[in-house]
Design an enzyme around this catalytic site. Structure first.
Site, PDB file in Angstrom:
ATOM      1  N   SER A   1       4.006   2.145   8.433  1.00 29.78           N
ATOM      2  CA  SER A   1       3.787   1.177   7.370  1.00 29.78           C
ATOM      3  C   SER A   1       5.095   0.916   6.664  1.00 29.78           C
ATOM      4  O   SER A   1       5.820   1.854   6.330  1.00 29.78           O
ATOM      5  CB  SER A   1       2.781   1.717   6.366  1.00 29.78           C
ATOM      6  OG  SER A   1       1.511   1.396   6.796  1.00 29.78           O
TER       7      SER A   1
ATOM      8  N   HIS B   1       0.820  -1.218   0.000  1.00 29.61           N
ATOM      9  CA  HIS B   1       0.000   0.000   0.000  1.00 29.61           C
ATOM     10  C   HIS B   1       0.851   1.264   0.000  1.00 29.61           C
ATOM     11  O   HIS B   1       0.354   2.341  -0.297  1.00 29.61           O
ATOM     12  CB  HIS B   1      -1.048  -0.008   1.126  1.00 29.61           C
ATOM     13  CG  HIS B   1      -0.546   0.328   2.488  1.00 29.61           C
ATOM     14  ND1 HIS B   1      -0.262  -0.618   3.444  1.00 29.61           N
ATOM     15  CD2 HIS B   1      -0.301   1.512   3.077  1.00 29.61           C
ATOM     16  CE1 HIS B   1       0.131  -0.035   4.556  1.00 29.61           C
ATOM     17  NE2 HIS B   1       0.115   1.262   4.364  1.00 29.61           N
TER      18      HIS B   1
ATOM     19  N   ASP C   1       0.934  -7.714   2.439  1.00 28.56           N
ATOM     20  CA  ASP C   1       1.091  -6.291   2.114  1.00 28.56           C
ATOM     21  C   ASP C   1       2.569  -5.906   1.981  1.00 28.56           C
ATOM     22  O   ASP C   1       3.125  -5.221   2.839  1.00 28.56           O
ATOM     23  CB  ASP C   1       0.401  -5.456   3.209  1.00 28.56           C
ATOM     24  CG  ASP C   1       0.209  -4.010   2.787  1.00 28.56           C
ATOM     25  OD1 ASP C   1       0.832  -3.578   1.804  1.00 28.56           O
ATOM     26  OD2 ASP C   1      -0.570  -3.300   3.466  1.00 28.56           O
TER      27      ASP C   1
HETATM   28  N1  ARG Z   1      -4.586   0.709   7.502  1.00 31.01           N
HETATM   29  C1  ARG Z   1      -3.291   0.643   6.920  1.00 31.01           C
HETATM   30  C2  ARG Z   1      -2.596   2.005   7.049  1.00 31.01           C
HETATM   31  O1  ARG Z   1      -3.036   2.854   7.710  1.00 31.01           O
HETATM   32  C3  ARG Z   1      -3.316   0.129   5.524  1.00 31.01           C
HETATM   33  C4  ARG Z   1      -3.946   1.006   4.504  1.00 31.01           C
HETATM   34  C5  ARG Z   1      -3.943   0.518   3.106  1.00 31.01           C
HETATM   35  N2  ARG Z   1      -4.993  -0.440   2.838  1.00 31.01           N
HETATM   36  C6  ARG Z   1      -6.275  -0.147   2.479  1.00 31.01           C
HETATM   37  N3  ARG Z   1      -7.119  -1.121   2.312  1.00 31.01           N
HETATM   38  N4  ARG Z   1      -6.714   1.059   2.293  1.00 31.01           N
HETATM   39  O2  ARG Z   1      -2.137   2.688   6.238  1.00 31.01           O
HETATM   40  N1  GLU Z   2      -1.062   1.414   7.522  1.00 32.04           N
HETATM   41  C1  GLU Z   2      -0.421   2.454   8.291  1.00 32.04           C
HETATM   42  C2  GLU Z   2       0.555   3.292   7.463  1.00 32.04           C
HETATM   43  O1  GLU Z   2       0.351   3.503   6.307  1.00 32.04           O
HETATM   44  C3  GLU Z   2       0.200   1.856   9.475  1.00 32.04           C
HETATM   45  C4  GLU Z   2      -0.868   1.412  10.325  1.00 32.04           C
HETATM   46  C5  GLU Z   2      -1.040   2.351  11.482  1.00 32.04           C
HETATM   47  O2  GLU Z   2      -1.549   3.460  11.338  1.00 32.04           O
HETATM   48  O3  GLU Z   2      -0.614   1.883  12.533  1.00 32.04           O
HETATM   49  O4  GLU Z   2       1.506   3.835   7.973  1.00 32.04           O
END
Ligand code: ARG
Ligand code: GLU
Length: 718
Positions: A646, A84, A220
């Site tokens: 991330s 991502h 991921d």
């Molecule tokens: N929650 C994760 C972060 O904050 C992954 C985000 C990417 N994935 C998604 N399905 N949008 O960035």
């Molecule tokens: N998916 C998040 C990022 O893009 C990390 C997850 C979080 O926020 O802990 O950094």
């Protein structure tokens, strides 16, 4: 005595006193952190993590593209980060015919690796405490704005004068809300090429439904490579560049993890607010999060309908949609988590204790006014903060007509201030940006989103702070009117309007319906909202600095860490499941079985590639299976992480790479404001799943051969 015990118990529940949590500065781990880490099982010394005199782990953890984290995993500059995080790059190399988002991409040789415009990674060379220099001659300044200006000018001076090599940069950041300043010497590499990515059905498996959710089954990850010039220095893209030879790179362990194993995460957490007063949390919980959630909810639903119906739109909007959905869902989890963990009660209890300590230490004169003033200021700022969030979410972020209109408004201002010359300069820049933007633009999607959002803006934002032209109107008609006539829905339309002299262009713009509404909202923001908000926020910032200082002074026994600020941090904890609710308990690891349980053939979120099914059916896991014969996919631990982490590397007790951080669990997303060790967990891809996908799924064994694999004791390379 009873009172003291009671207050000690309360502290035990506070985030800052829990024996876990915290995002620590890598150059300051000696002492408390080192002994905690060792007691959790770490076998390294903290100088293996950060050292200025010899190569250390920090030399292999660059920030990725200003937002995510990445790590070097081979002597030839191979770089691992999340799928991502590089999603935008995959998207920009994808077309309907050559759809790498759907099918994945694997370069078979260096020649096939794909260059990426505007992509960069930044290494930290060294970290220095420069608090004394930054605060020089500011002690006596009582006016907050003057103080800030002086601090900024000290920062500018230091930035210029601090010794560095000519290819290096210097960056200064504040820690503890203005009580400490650190300087970072950095090196930025701008030739970073795409090496390999799994298909989205692995890299984004579960998509938005599973996002922020445990149990999780997402691979991921993706691979890039850093290129340098012939002297191994940073250089712009050139066909002559060569793979970067890093100072350090990480060995990857195939040993896997067990319950309670030590883990450490190294990366660039973006922003936390662990030391807010309860009044601020109340505002987030009651006003700001609900408004932002509702706005994005509407924008997402409108967009989703088009994406499901049209594959080209799906590719165009994939990246935007994912990023909008991401924080939408996070805020929902955050609000629930704050409620469930009684964060407000805990904060209020802490504030009571704070007050007691102020009195006990005879510090009423310095600190006695803080909480009462916070209360007043947060009351005053409430409508402005809400109106500001409406503006940012609607005009700047979620509707493209308005955000393009806003940039054109800045162009008009540039013309008004700087005349023809600055108009021409800015126009060139802007048209360049807009060209890329319109590649992924669809008028019908945008129009539906507009209608939804302008309705919210006109009916729900504080009335006294929004223009009356958008109150009590028929929003469908308004939308129709605007989109039927505006030229802002195509690149050619904008280009034509901006042709000719600045004067011509501005007068054409001011007759355009799309521009007119954007300008109306922008002007309103800069006249009625921003100045008041900024003035109050300046005062709140000054109070917060004093409040932080007071906490550091009055709670010397506390584990107080600086809020995240996009600088390199270490967080550590152990592998552990959790109980999200009564009678429910989650294990710490997921397996490929779980991917198959979630499999929905042809589904846009839960499809599974045929090759993966085949490997699963044949139990063809190579050397990547767990001792139980199953293939691990994800695991969780108590590491305190946030957005920006991330792509962060996850290490075992010896500093071998065992995983890749990519998310947090839904119930624990409030850890940006309040870390509760009972339910806050970070989610990681197991390194063995990554290697399995590269080797067995993609057949890219040549990449594995570049890496240093650490085999479990008794097993070895066959
Ligand atoms: N929650 C994760 C972060 O904050 C992954 C985000 C990417 N994935 C998604 N399905 N949008 O960035
Ligand atoms: N998916 C998040 C990022 O893009 C990390 C997850 C979080 O926020 O802990 O950094």
């Amino acid at each position: 005595m009873k009172k003291i015990i009671k207050s000690l118990l309360l502290f035990a529940a506070m985030p800052i006193f829990a024996q876990q949590g915290g995002m620590w500065v890598p150059s300051l781990l000696k002492g408390m952190n080192e002994s905690e880490m060792k007691s959790l099982g770490m076998k390294m010394s903290v100088s293996d993590i950060y050292d200025v005199n010899k190569s250390s782990m920090k030399d292999a953890v660059p920030q990725f593209n200003g937002g995510c984290t990445s790590e070097v995993i081979s002597p030839k500059g191979l770089l691992l980060t999340n799928h991502h995080c590089g999603y935008g790059q995959i998207q920009s190399h994808s077309t309907v015919e050559n759809d790498y988002l759907t099918h994945g991409f694997w370069a078979k040789s260096l020649e096939e690796e794909l260059p990426n415009e505007d992509l960069y990674v930044t290494f930290i060379v060294s970290i220095h405490d420069v608090t004394t220099d930054v605060l020089k001659d500011t002690e006596s300044l009582t006016e907050e704005a003057t103080k800030k200006a002086k601090i900024q000018s000290n920062i500018n001076d230091l930035q210029k004068s601090f010794a560095r090599e000519e290819w290096q940069s210097v960056m200064i950041r504040t820690f503890f809300e203005g009580n400490q300043y650190m300087l970072f010497v950095t090196e930025t590499f701008e030739d970073v090429r795409l090496v390999g990515t799994p298909p989205s059905s692995i890299g984004k498996f579960g998509s938005d439904t599973d996002n922020w959710v445990w149990p999780r089954h997402t691979g991921d990850f993706m691979l890039f490579r850093i290129y340098a010039d012939k002297n191994n220095r940073p250089a712009k893209y050139s066909a002559d560049n060569v793979p970067y030879a890093p100072k350090h790179y990480f060995p990857i362990s195939l040993s896997g993890v067990e319950q309670d194993d030590f883990t450490m995460v190294f990366g660039y957490p973006g922003r936390t607010q662990e030391y807010l007063p309860s009044y601020a949390i109340e505002q987030i919980l009651n006003d700001l999060n609900p408004a932002k959630i509702e706005i994005r909810d509407k924008a997402l639903k409108a967009t989703d309908a088009y994406m499901r119906a049209d594959h080209a739109i799906k590719i165009q909007y994939a990246s935007k949609y994912a990023s909008t959905a991401n924080y939408w869902k996070k805020w929902i989890g955050e609000s629930q988590g704050l409620q469930k963990s009684n964060a407000l009660e805990v904060k209020r209890a802490f504030e009571k204790d704070f007050t007691d300590r102020v009195i006990a230490n005879k510090k009423e004169k310095e600190y006695g006014h803080l909480l009462a003033e916070f209360k007043v200021l947060y009351e005053q700022i409430a409508p402005f903060a809400l109106a500001r969030d409406y503006f940012q979410e609607i005009v700047l972020r979620n509707n493209e007509l308005l955000s393009i209109g806003f940039r054109l408004y800045q162009l008009e201002n540039a013309y008004a201030k700087g005349g023809e010359q600055s108009f021409v300069e800015r126009r060139t820049q802007l048209l360049n940006q807009l060209k890329g933007l319109y590649k992924d633009y669809n008028k019908n999607v945008d129009k539906d989103v507009f209608e939804q959002l302008i309705t919210l803006y006109g009916t729900k934002a504080p009335k006294e702070l929004t223009p009356s032209n958008i109150h009590n109107v028929n929003y469908a008609d308004l939308t129709y009117e605007i989109y039927a006539k505006t030229a802002l829905t195509s690149f050619e339309g904008v280009e034509k309007m901006l042709s000719g002299t600045g004067g011509d262009a501005i007068s054409k713009l001011n007759k355009d319906t799309g521009y007119m509404i954007a300008k109306l909202l922008a002007k309103n923001y800069f006249e009625k909202i921003a100045p008041n908000y900024d003035e109050l926020q300046l005062k709140i910032g000054a109070l917060q600095r004093e409040y932080m200082k007071a906490q550091l002074e009055l709670f010397p026994e506390a584990r107080i860490f600086p809020d995240a600020n996009s600088t390199l941090r270490v967080t550590y904890g152990k592998v552990n499941g959790y109980n999200p609710s009564d009678a429910v308990s989650y294990n710490y690891v997921t397996y490929l079985e779980g991917v198959m349980e979630k499999y929905v053939p042809g589904d846009y979120e839960f499809d599974v590639p045929e090759k993966l099914i085949e490997l699963y059916n044949n139990k063809d896991f190579g050397e990547y299976a767990d001792v139980n014969g199953k293939l691990p996919v994800n695991f969780i631990g108590t590491n305190h992480t946030t957005g920006g982490n991330s792509g962060s590397p996850v290490f075992d007790a010896h500093g071998n790479l065992i995983g890749l951080n990519f998310d947090r669990v839904w119930e624990g997303t409030m850890s940006d404001i309040y870390y509760d060790p009972a339910i806050c967990r970070n989610i990681m891809v197991d390194a063995r799943y990554i290697l399995f996908v590269i080797d067995k799924y993609a057949g890219a064994k040549h990449l594995i051969d570049e890496m240093k694999i650490v085999y479990p004791k008794g097993k070895g390379k066959k």
